[in-house]
Motif scaffolding. Sequence first.
Motif, PDB file in Angstrom:
ATOM      1  N   GLY A 155       0.802  -1.201  -0.017  1.00  0.00           N
ATOM      2  CA  GLY A 155       0.042   0.077   0.023  1.00  0.00           C
ATOM      3  C   GLY A 155       0.543   1.174   0.152  1.00  0.00           C
ATOM      4  O   GLY A 155       2.062   1.150   0.089  1.00  0.00           O
ATOM      5  N   LYS A 156       0.207   2.425  -0.193  1.00  0.00           N
ATOM      6  CA  LYS A 156       1.114   3.776  -0.150  1.00  0.00           C
ATOM      7  C   LYS A 156       1.569   4.051   1.148  1.00  0.00           C
ATOM      8  O   LYS A 156       1.114   3.838   2.178  1.00  0.00           O
ATOM      9  N   SER A 157       2.914   4.358   0.961  1.00  0.00           N
ATOM     10  CA  SER A 157       3.705   4.799   2.230  1.00  0.00           C
ATOM     11  C   SER A 157       3.228   6.170   2.739  1.00  0.00           C
ATOM     12  O   SER A 157       3.159   7.197   1.772  1.00  0.00           O
ATOM     13  N   ASN A 158       3.331   6.089   3.759  1.00  0.00           N
ATOM     14  CA  ASN A 158       3.194   7.463   4.485  1.00  0.00           C
ATOM     15  C   ASN A 158       4.539   8.160   5.002  1.00  0.00           C
ATOM     16  O   ASN A 158       4.808   9.319   5.522  1.00  0.00           O
ATOM     17  N   PRO A 189       0.619 -11.087   0.963  1.00  0.00           N
ATOM     18  CA  PRO A 189       0.597  -9.778   1.795  1.00  0.00           C
ATOM     19  C   PRO A 189      -0.763  -9.293   1.779  1.00  0.00           C
ATOM     20  O   PRO A 189      -1.786  -9.770   1.161  1.00  0.00           O
ATOM     21  N   ILE A 190      -0.953  -8.310   3.130  1.00  0.00           N
ATOM     22  CA  ILE A 190      -2.136  -7.858   3.132  1.00  0.00           C
ATOM     23  C   ILE A 190      -2.040  -6.217   2.988  1.00  0.00           C
ATOM     24  O   ILE A 190      -0.965  -5.596   3.073  1.00  0.00           O
ATOM     25  N   HIS A 191      -3.270  -5.597   2.549  1.00  0.00           N
ATOM     26  CA  HIS A 191      -3.048  -4.028   2.271  1.00  0.00           C
ATOM     27  C   HIS A 191      -2.846  -3.472   3.677  1.00  0.00           C
ATOM     28  O   HIS A 191      -3.418  -3.901   4.865  1.00  0.00           O
ATOM     29  N   ILE A 192      -1.988  -2.484   3.788  1.00  0.00           N
ATOM     30  CA  ILE A 192      -1.634  -1.789   5.059  1.00  0.00           C
ATOM     31  C   ILE A 192      -3.102  -1.212   5.732  1.00  0.00           C
ATOM     32  O   ILE A 192      -2.900  -1.206   7.047  1.00  0.00           O
ATOM     33  N   ASN A 212      -0.503 -14.917  12.391  1.00  0.00           N
ATOM     34  CA  ASN A 212      -0.200 -14.738  11.002  1.00  0.00           C
ATOM     35  C   ASN A 212      -1.193 -13.831  10.469  1.00  0.00           C
ATOM     36  O   ASN A 212      -2.410 -14.004  10.698  1.00  0.00           O
ATOM     37  N   VAL A 213      -0.801 -12.533   9.777  1.00  0.00           N
ATOM     38  CA  VAL A 213      -1.697 -11.661   9.240  1.00  0.00           C
ATOM     39  C   VAL A 213      -1.459 -11.544   7.692  1.00  0.00           C
ATOM     40  O   VAL A 213      -0.370 -10.884   7.459  1.00  0.00           O
ATOM     41  N   GLY A 214      -2.316 -12.240   6.841  1.00  0.00           N
ATOM     42  CA  GLY A 214      -2.055 -12.055   5.479  1.00  0.00           C
ATOM     43  C   GLY A 214      -3.267 -12.084   4.605  1.00  0.00           C
ATOM     44  O   GLY A 214      -4.216 -12.038   5.103  1.00  0.00           O
ATOM     45  N   SER A 215      -3.372 -12.129   3.333  1.00  0.00           N
ATOM     46  CA  SER A 215      -4.511 -11.928   2.626  1.00  0.00           C
ATOM     47  C   SER A 215      -5.039 -13.462   2.503  1.00  0.00           C
ATOM     48  O   SER A 215      -4.248 -14.457   3.061  1.00  0.00           O
ATOM     49  N   GLY A 276      -7.253  -5.754  -1.798  1.00  0.00           N
ATOM     50  CA  GLY A 276      -6.114  -4.638  -1.449  1.00  0.00           C
ATOM     51  C   GLY A 276      -5.610  -3.949  -2.654  1.00  0.00           C
ATOM     52  O   GLY A 276      -5.304  -2.785  -2.389  1.00  0.00           O
ATOM     53  N   ILE A 277      -5.486  -4.851  -3.681  1.00  0.00           N
ATOM     54  CA  ILE A 277      -4.624  -3.839  -4.863  1.00  0.00           C
ATOM     55  C   ILE A 277      -5.740  -2.700  -5.290  1.00  0.00           C
ATOM     56  O   ILE A 277      -5.277  -1.766  -5.671  1.00  0.00           O
ATOM     57  N   LYS A 278      -7.003  -2.986  -5.257  1.00  0.00           N
ATOM     58  CA  LYS A 278      -8.093  -2.106  -5.548  1.00  0.00           C
ATOM     59  C   LYS A 278      -8.101  -1.024  -4.726  1.00  0.00           C
ATOM     60  O   LYS A 278      -8.281   0.268  -5.146  1.00  0.00           O
ATOM     61  N   MET A 279      -7.539  -1.191  -3.535  1.00  0.00           N
ATOM     62  CA  MET A 279      -7.522   0.252  -2.569  1.00  0.00           C
ATOM     63  C   MET A 279      -6.259   1.261  -2.959  1.00  0.00           C
ATOM     64  O   MET A 279      -6.170   2.091  -2.165  1.00  0.00           O
ATOM     65  N   ILE A 280      -5.146   0.623  -3.584  1.00  0.00           N
ATOM     66  CA  ILE A 280      -3.862   1.291  -3.442  1.00  0.00           C
ATOM     67  C   ILE A 280      -4.303   2.568  -4.328  1.00  0.00           C
ATOM     68  O   ILE A 280      -5.009   2.713  -5.297  1.00  0.00           O
TER      69      ILE A 280
END
Length: 280
Positions: A155-158, A189-192, A212-215, A276-280
């Motif tokens: 996901g996008k970094s802050n 991977p999972i969206h941030i 574990n935390v993933g998709s 998650g990719i749709k949320m980027i």
Amino acid sequence: MRVVIFGGTGLLGSSIRNNLEKKKISCFVSSLTKKSDFKSNLLSKKKIFNFLKKIKPHVIINCSGETDVNLCNKNFDEAYKSNVKTIKNIVFATEKLKKNTYLIHISTDQVYDSIKPSEEDDVSISNNYGASKFLGEIEVRRLNNSLVLRTNFFGKSNSINRLSYTDYIISNLSKKKKIYVPSNVYFNPIHIHHLNEIIFSLIMKRVKGTLNVGSRNSISKYAFAKKVAKKFKLNLKYLKSYKSIYSKHKRPLSTFMSTKKLKKKKIIQIPEIQSGIKMI
């Protein structure tokens, strides 16, 4: 509630802080930057303890550590110092507080290497990075009131200091620079954003142990990069695939994490990678 985030100006730490502060939770950040409340010297037990004694946190989230896999593989001493000794010092200071503070330690999916989805006990260490992260987990388990969270996120970094994996893909392809991505390395991977919400829920429930935390599904890194490129209509001719070879690259070929245990916590519906990719 007061939360201390070690590594709080990094890629994940800054995102966790933003999310918690939106929920009106007081966050205090430790890092190497001027923006921190405590300029990190995580190799000093005394300085960590004095900082924690001043803040008296209810929760500590540790996002600090060396994540450069190549560096860790080349220099285990540096990996140990950054990924084991620092968390050992944080645990020592937390124990000394005697406040039953809840500690969440962010670990990695690279403690796994299996074709089938790896559950929390299915550890398979394949490089120095994974070894150092696992040794850090052992230190965390000295605290009863603690959680080791194994994850991989995008996901996008802050953070101005760190690009995420998807930032790296988008930035290079946008500039028409070639990038080489393995087609035989699989992960989930999972969206941030989802990760942040899960972390908040884990804090509220005080979940302990290892999780574990993933998709829900896995994907090859090349297929993942391709989906990201297509979403942003980037030219695929600059995206090149290659076959990862363990003897050369020292990387696990599959870090697909089972999310059965997470599902049982009934925190959120486990997302698929595409959502998650749709949320980027």
